[in-house]
Design an enzyme around this catalytic site. Structure first.
Site, mmCIF file in Angstrom:
data_model
loop_
_atom_site.group_PDB
_atom_site.id
_atom_site.type_symbol
_atom_site.label_atom_id
_atom_site.label_comp_id
_atom_site.label_asym_id
_atom_site.label_seq_id
_atom_site.Cartn_x
_atom_site.Cartn_y
_atom_site.Cartn_z
ATOM 1 N N LYS A 1 0.629 -1.548 -0.170
ATOM 2 C CA LYS A 1 0.006 -0.041 0.164
ATOM 3 C C LYS A 1 0.919 1.407 0.154
ATOM 4 O O LYS A 1 2.033 0.884 0.340
ATOM 5 C CB LYS A 1 -1.079 0.058 0.930
ATOM 6 C CG LYS A 1 -2.050 -1.127 1.263
ATOM 7 C CD LYS A 1 -2.946 -1.119 2.192
ATOM 8 C CE LYS A 1 -3.788 -2.084 2.666
ATOM 9 N NZ LYS A 1 -5.311 -1.610 1.662
ATOM 10 N N ARG B 1 -10.198 -11.183 2.633
ATOM 11 C CA ARG B 1 -11.468 -11.995 1.797
ATOM 12 C C ARG B 1 -10.910 -13.877 1.508
ATOM 13 O O ARG B 1 -11.110 -15.389 1.536
ATOM 14 C CB ARG B 1 -11.040 -12.339 0.263
ATOM 15 C CG ARG B 1 -10.851 -12.066 -0.974
ATOM 16 C CD ARG B 1 -11.163 -10.577 -1.485
ATOM 17 N NE ARG B 1 -11.035 -9.787 -1.512
ATOM 18 C CZ ARG B 1 -11.698 -8.791 -2.774
ATOM 19 N NH1 ARG B 1 -12.083 -9.285 -4.119
ATOM 20 N NH2 ARG B 1 -11.450 -7.806 -2.471
HETATM 21 N N1 BES Z 1 -8.090 -3.297 4.339
HETATM 22 C C1 BES Z 1 -8.224 -2.733 2.949
HETATM 23 C C2 BES Z 1 -9.622 -2.209 2.752
HETATM 24 C C3 BES Z 1 -10.129 -1.244 3.435
HETATM 25 C C4 BES Z 1 -8.908 -0.479 2.832
HETATM 26 C C5 BES Z 1 -10.711 -1.073 4.851
HETATM 27 C C6 BES Z 1 -9.505 0.914 3.468
HETATM 28 C C7 BES Z 1 -11.482 0.058 5.014
HETATM 29 C C8 BES Z 1 -10.284 1.648 4.080
HETATM 30 C C9 BES Z 1 -8.532 -4.480 2.298
HETATM 31 O O1 BES Z 1 -7.503 -5.597 2.873
HETATM 32 C C10 BES Z 1 -7.730 -4.034 0.782
HETATM 33 O O2 BES Z 1 -6.829 -3.771 0.947
HETATM 34 N N2 BES Z 1 -8.757 -4.348 0.465
HETATM 35 C C11 BES Z 1 -8.183 -3.410 -1.364
HETATM 36 C C12 BES Z 1 -8.299 -4.281 -2.286
HETATM 37 C C13 BES Z 1 -8.164 -4.490 -3.833
HETATM 38 C C14 BES Z 1 -6.746 -4.536 -3.332
HETATM 39 C C15 BES Z 1 -9.043 -5.254 -4.654
HETATM 40 C C16 BES Z 1 -8.996 -2.500 -1.586
HETATM 41 O O3 BES Z 1 -9.817 -1.980 -1.075
HETATM 42 O O4 BES Z 1 -8.274 -1.559 -2.174
HETATM 43 ZN ZN ZN Z 2 -5.055 -5.307 1.985
#
Ligand code: BES
Ligand code: ZN
Ligand code: ZN
Length: 461
Positions: free
Chosen positions: A238, A312
């Site tokens: 990230k 997931r």
């Molecule tokens: N933990 C995050 C989702 C998240 C981010 C929830 C910010 C609340 C606030 C999750 O693991 C994630 O990184 N999801 C990605 C998925 C993508 C890579 C398909 C997302 O939402 O960008």
């Molecule tokens: Zn994530």
């Protein structure tokens, strides 16, 4: 008794007078002239959020007046604990016990402070809990939300999988529940390869936390919570700003522990099972990679498109285990997607279920307890977005659209249609303070789910 409350003991208390905004003129007309004058000369506005502090002739505080839209709103008095001077207060309302209960709930939730690293010596105002309300039930609800907030607010360094397990163990100990854990490489022997893959790069061993409580004959309720103690994104790392709040990525786990506490404290007649896959999504030489294929507990193979779609993956193994038993209901909570926040914002949790009845009943319960939730669709045609060339599915769609839906559809593949299931995609964090809801970790949808569960499972009174 929680610190923000006091017991009735004949002490001097300052009345808090909630006045319905629509009925202010009538109320005002019934007040003594000096009080009317003070309300006017101090510039009090019934339409505003700020209370008016009324003085006695000797300069002591006489009463607090506050404009409210609805006496059933638990947030109506939620800002008072951070704005009133120390002292002992009571709510002076002609309303029912339900109104007083809601007022006490808002007061309690608004009195929360995260104190682990910053000692606060300010004295907080206290509210007298009258005899006409069920103070145990109110404090159980507040205690559940405090637990959720504390767990989320605790930095990742002090809230790794082993610490989550310790919290679950403490909870189990307090309520006579059984706690079982599958830790580290044991996950491979037990068939939890996806949990292991996501968590293996961390120096903190991944694990599946399994709490069980209740009496044999009661219906089975299984709660599953995403316990990503820190989400760096993994090799698909990230950005700095995207990572900043990721200590909260165990918010789903915090929610199911808080809900479990409330269920056990209230002795809801269910056989409760809480499953928490707990990992750190870290970067190291042994991290799982984009393009890797994992074999999940259910047997479905998953091609990794993005290591940041890790929630997931750990949930699919836990859900497969949950679905292997005959549960009356499976509820999962997860800080699963940024996309759910794009769709609904940060203050409205989304939920997904194939059951129309469950959706309607949850929405109704949520409205009743003022804990808003919003249904999103399990739109089956989008399942195609999860097709993989070399495995049964990919973990993340290559399209940027409908991210919350495709994540929910991914989870759905691990729960048989015969099983009643609801998935909550939550923020678990307040970006801004609102009455009763300070900035930081927050329970979202927890009281709504509890209201539904207690209606469904509690024996008719
Ligand atoms: N933990 C995050 C989702 C998240 C981010 C929830 C910010 C609340 C606030 C999750 O693991 C994630 O990184 N999801 C990605 C998925 C993508 C890579 C398909 C997302 O939402 O960008
Ligand atoms: Zn994530
Ligand atoms: Zn995550």
């Amino acid at each position: 008794m929680l610190e923000c409350f006091a017991v009735e003991s004949g002490q001097r208390t300052v009345p808090i007078i909630p006045v319905l905004r629509d009925a202010f003129d009538t109320w005002l007309a019934s007040q003594p002239a000096a009080r009317r004058q003070w309300l006017s000369s101090s510039g009090f506005k019934i339409t505003g959020e700020a209370p008016c502090l009324l003085p006695r002739p000797d300069g002591e505080l006489d009463a607090v007046v506050l404009g409210v839209d609805c006496e059933r709103d638990p947030w109506a008095l939620g800002a008072l604990p951070v704005s009133l001077p120390p002292g002992v207060y009571r709510v002076q309302a002609a309303g029912s016990a339900e109104h007083l209960t809601n007022a006490a709930l808002g007061w309690g939730l608004g009195s929360y402070r995260f104190r682990r690293y910053k000692k606060l010596d300010e004295e907080l105002p206290k509210l007298v809990l009258g005899n006409d309300i069920d103070s145990t039930s109110v404090q159980n609800q507040i205690g559940a939300v405090y637990l959720v907030r504390d767990l989320i607010n605790t930095p990742a360094a002090d809230m790794m999988p082993e610490h989550l397990a310790e919290s679950a163990a403490n909870l189990a100990g307090s309520f006579g529940a059984q706690l079982h854990q599958i830790v580290g490489d044991e996950l491979l022997n037990e068939g939890y390869r996806a949990i292991h893959a996501v968590g293996r790069a961390s120096t903190h061993a991944p694990r599946l936390i399994d709490l069980n409580w209740g009496r044999p004959g009661d219906p089975k309720l299984t709660l599953v919570g995403k316990g990503v103690c820190f989400d760096s994104g993994g090799l698909d790392i990230k950005s700095a700003s995207g990572m900043r709040l990721m200590k909260k990525d165990m918010g789903g786990a915090a929610h199911v522990l808080g809900l479990a506490r409330l269920i056990m404290a209230s002795k809801l007649p269910v056989r409760l099972r809480v499953l928490i896959p707990a990992v750190e999504n870290a970067v190291a030489g042994n991290a799982f990679r984009p393009g890797d294929v994992l074999t999940s507990r259910k047997g479905l193979t998953v091609e990794i498109d993005n290591t940041d779609a890790e929630g997931r993956l750990i949930l699919c193994d836990a859900l497969a285990e949950a679905a292997s038993e005959n549960s009356a209901l499976i509820v999962d909570f997860a800080t699963l997607t940024g996309a759910a926040r794009i769709a609904l914002g940060t203050e409205l949790p989304g939920f997904f279920t194939a059951s129309e009845n469950l959706a309607a009943a949850l929405a109704k319960a949520a409205a009743r307890v003022r804990d808003p939730i919003w249904r999103l669709p399990l739109f089956a045609p989008y399942r195609a977005l999860l097709d993989s060339d070399i495995a049964d599915m990919v973990n993340s769609s290559s399209e940027p659209y409908a991210g919350a839906i495709t994540a929910a559809l991914f989870l759905q593949a691990f729960v048989p249609d015969s099983c009643e299931w609801v998935h909550f995609d939550i923020m678990a964090w307040n970006n801004r303070a609102r009455p009763g809801r300070p900035k930081g970790g927050e329970a979202m949808g927890l009281r709504a789910v509890y209201a539904y569960l207690s209606e469904r499972f509690a024996p008719a009174a």
